[in-house]
Design an enzyme around this catalytic site. Structure first.
Site, PDB file in Angstrom:
ATOM      1  N   GLY A  10     -57.442 -57.753 -75.631  1.00 42.81           N
ATOM      2  CA  GLY A  10     -57.324 -56.902 -74.452  1.00 42.81           C
ATOM      3  C   GLY A  10     -57.487 -55.436 -74.803  1.00 42.81           C
ATOM      4  O   GLY A  10     -56.787 -54.570 -74.276  1.00 42.81           O
ATOM      5  N   SER A  13     -58.930 -51.392 -72.621  1.00 43.08           N
ATOM      6  CA  SER A  13     -58.254 -50.351 -71.851  1.00 43.08           C
ATOM      7  C   SER A  13     -56.757 -50.398 -72.122  1.00 43.08           C
ATOM      8  O   SER A  13     -56.255 -51.321 -72.779  1.00 43.08           O
ATOM      9  CB  SER A  13     -58.516 -50.512 -70.344  1.00 43.08           C
ATOM     10  N   GLY A  14     -56.052 -49.399 -71.594  1.00 44.47           N
ATOM     11  CA  GLY A  14     -54.599 -49.413 -71.582  1.00 44.47           C
ATOM     12  C   GLY A  14     -53.941 -49.561 -72.937  1.00 44.47           C
ATOM     13  O   GLY A  14     -54.312 -48.917 -73.923  1.00 44.47           O
ATOM     14  N   ASP A  54     -62.866 -64.462 -75.407  1.00 41.17           N
ATOM     15  CA  ASP A  54     -62.232 -64.911 -74.172  1.00 41.17           C
ATOM     16  C   ASP A  54     -61.051 -65.781 -74.586  1.00 41.17           C
ATOM     17  O   ASP A  54     -61.232 -66.840 -75.196  1.00 41.17           O
ATOM     18  CB  ASP A  54     -63.230 -65.718 -73.333  1.00 41.17           C
ATOM     19  N   SER A 132     -45.069 -58.877 -74.354  1.00 42.95           N
ATOM     20  CA  SER A 132     -44.407 -59.481 -73.205  1.00 42.95           C
ATOM     21  C   SER A 132     -44.286 -58.413 -72.125  1.00 42.95           C
ATOM     22  O   SER A 132     -45.269 -57.783 -71.756  1.00 42.95           O
ATOM     23  CB  SER A 132     -43.042 -60.040 -73.625  1.00 42.95           C
ATOM     24  N   TYR A 146     -46.353 -64.670 -62.825  1.00 42.33           N
ATOM     25  CA  TYR A 146     -46.393 -63.662 -63.883  1.00 42.33           C
ATOM     26  C   TYR A 146     -45.111 -63.695 -64.712  1.00 42.33           C
ATOM     27  O   TYR A 146     -45.160 -63.768 -65.944  1.00 42.33           O
ATOM     28  CB  TYR A 146     -46.594 -62.269 -63.279  1.00 42.33           C
ATOM     29  N   THR A 181     -51.135 -47.490 -66.635  1.00 46.72           N
ATOM     30  CA  THR A 181     -52.384 -48.229 -66.792  1.00 46.72           C
ATOM     31  C   THR A 181     -52.832 -48.710 -65.410  1.00 46.72           C
ATOM     32  O   THR A 181     -52.158 -48.497 -64.402  1.00 46.72           O
ATOM     33  CB  THR A 181     -52.214 -49.453 -67.716  1.00 46.72           C
TER      34      THR A 181
END
Length: 276
Positions: A10, A13-14, A54, A132, A146, A181
């Site tokens: 991931g 970004s962020g 992925d 987390s 979520y 973000t």
């Protein structure tokens, strides 16, 4: 000292991007993974190695690990950051979407841990960092899937920590609070798409407003706060098992620990503006 190798998922970004940059600045050989490598162009310019991956595709994950081992011979740090927030009333969310939420946030992380562990065990060292959330300790309306993934990741991380300790491997859980973000805006859009009409519409509108407000709030912490904590954890001889950082994380986790269920229900409902 020999150069260490880190994989950050991931990373486009962020938190993921900030972490990849931070570890690279500390001298790590860093692989930044994302589904779309075009979004990793800026990182590549700064020395981070882009990796197409992925986390819902086993062949993609295996190929990525094989490449890292072929090029560097080792994986010292895995940062499982890839994830997203699937919001909507449990009655409304399609069960396939629920499965995808677990595929991305839980199964992808644990599968990557499975793939890197043989290499870490052979060197009797390594650190697995699972991102987390304070949402792994608290709950909010319309966030069942979520929160379910984050609660699960917390438990799996605890079990994994016990299992790999004899091999010199650390498992660290990061529990971000409010971070500046795009996460909240994306979650809000998914929520309105799923439950913006029908019996849960009023709740969805209130929760989406809260998520979007958090996204734009100046009080949210920058992703660098989390990146710095990860850097501290992976360079420590004995890292903490958990780092709760970012706006609201520590007080809300403490409130959940101290308050009864009904009291916490009332606190969270008021905080996000739930209709009565």
């Amino acid at each position: 000292m020999p150069t260490k190798t880190a994989l950050v998922t991931g990373a486009s970004s962020g938190i993921g991007e900030a972490t990849a940059r931070k570890l690279q600045s500390l001298g790590f050989t860093v692989y930044g993974a994302a589904r779309r490598t075009d979004r990793l162009a800026d990182l590549a310019t700064d020395g981070v190695r882009p990796l197409a991956m992925d986390v819902t595709d086993d062949a993609s994950m295996q190929s990525g690990i094989d490449r890292i081992i072929a090029e560097t011979g080792q994986i010292d740090v895995l940062v499982n950051n890839a994830g997203y927030g699937s919001y909507g009333a449990l009655e409304d969310v399609d069960i396939d979407e629920g499965r995808r939420q677990f595929d991305v946030n839980v199964f992808g992380a644990i599968r990557l841990a499975q793939l890197v562990l043989p290499h870490m065990r052979s060197r009797r060292s390594g650190t697995i960092v699972n991102i987390s959330s304070m949402g792994g300790k608290i709950y909010t309306p319309l966030g069942g899937w979520y929160h379910g993934t984050k609660f699960a990741l917390e438990a799996l991380s605890d079990c994994l920590r016990l299992e790999v300790k004899p091999f010199g491997i650390d498992v660290v859980v990061i529990e971000p609070g409010g971070i500046a973000t795009e996460w909240g805006g994306i979650a809000a859009d998914l929520l309105l798409k799923t439950s913006g009409q029908g019996p849960y519409a009023a709740q969805a509108q209130a929760m989406a407003k809260s998520l979007k407000a958090e996204t734009s709030a100046n009080r949210n912490s920058p992703p660098s706060v989390i990146a710095d904590a990860i850097a501290k954890a992976v360079t420590a001889s004995k890292p903490k098992t958990r780092y709760a950082l970012g706006f609201g994380a520590r007080p809300l986790i403490a409130a959940r620990r101290l308050l009864g269920d009904r009291q916490f229900d009332a606190l969270i409902s008021r905080a996000v503006g739930m209709p009565r």
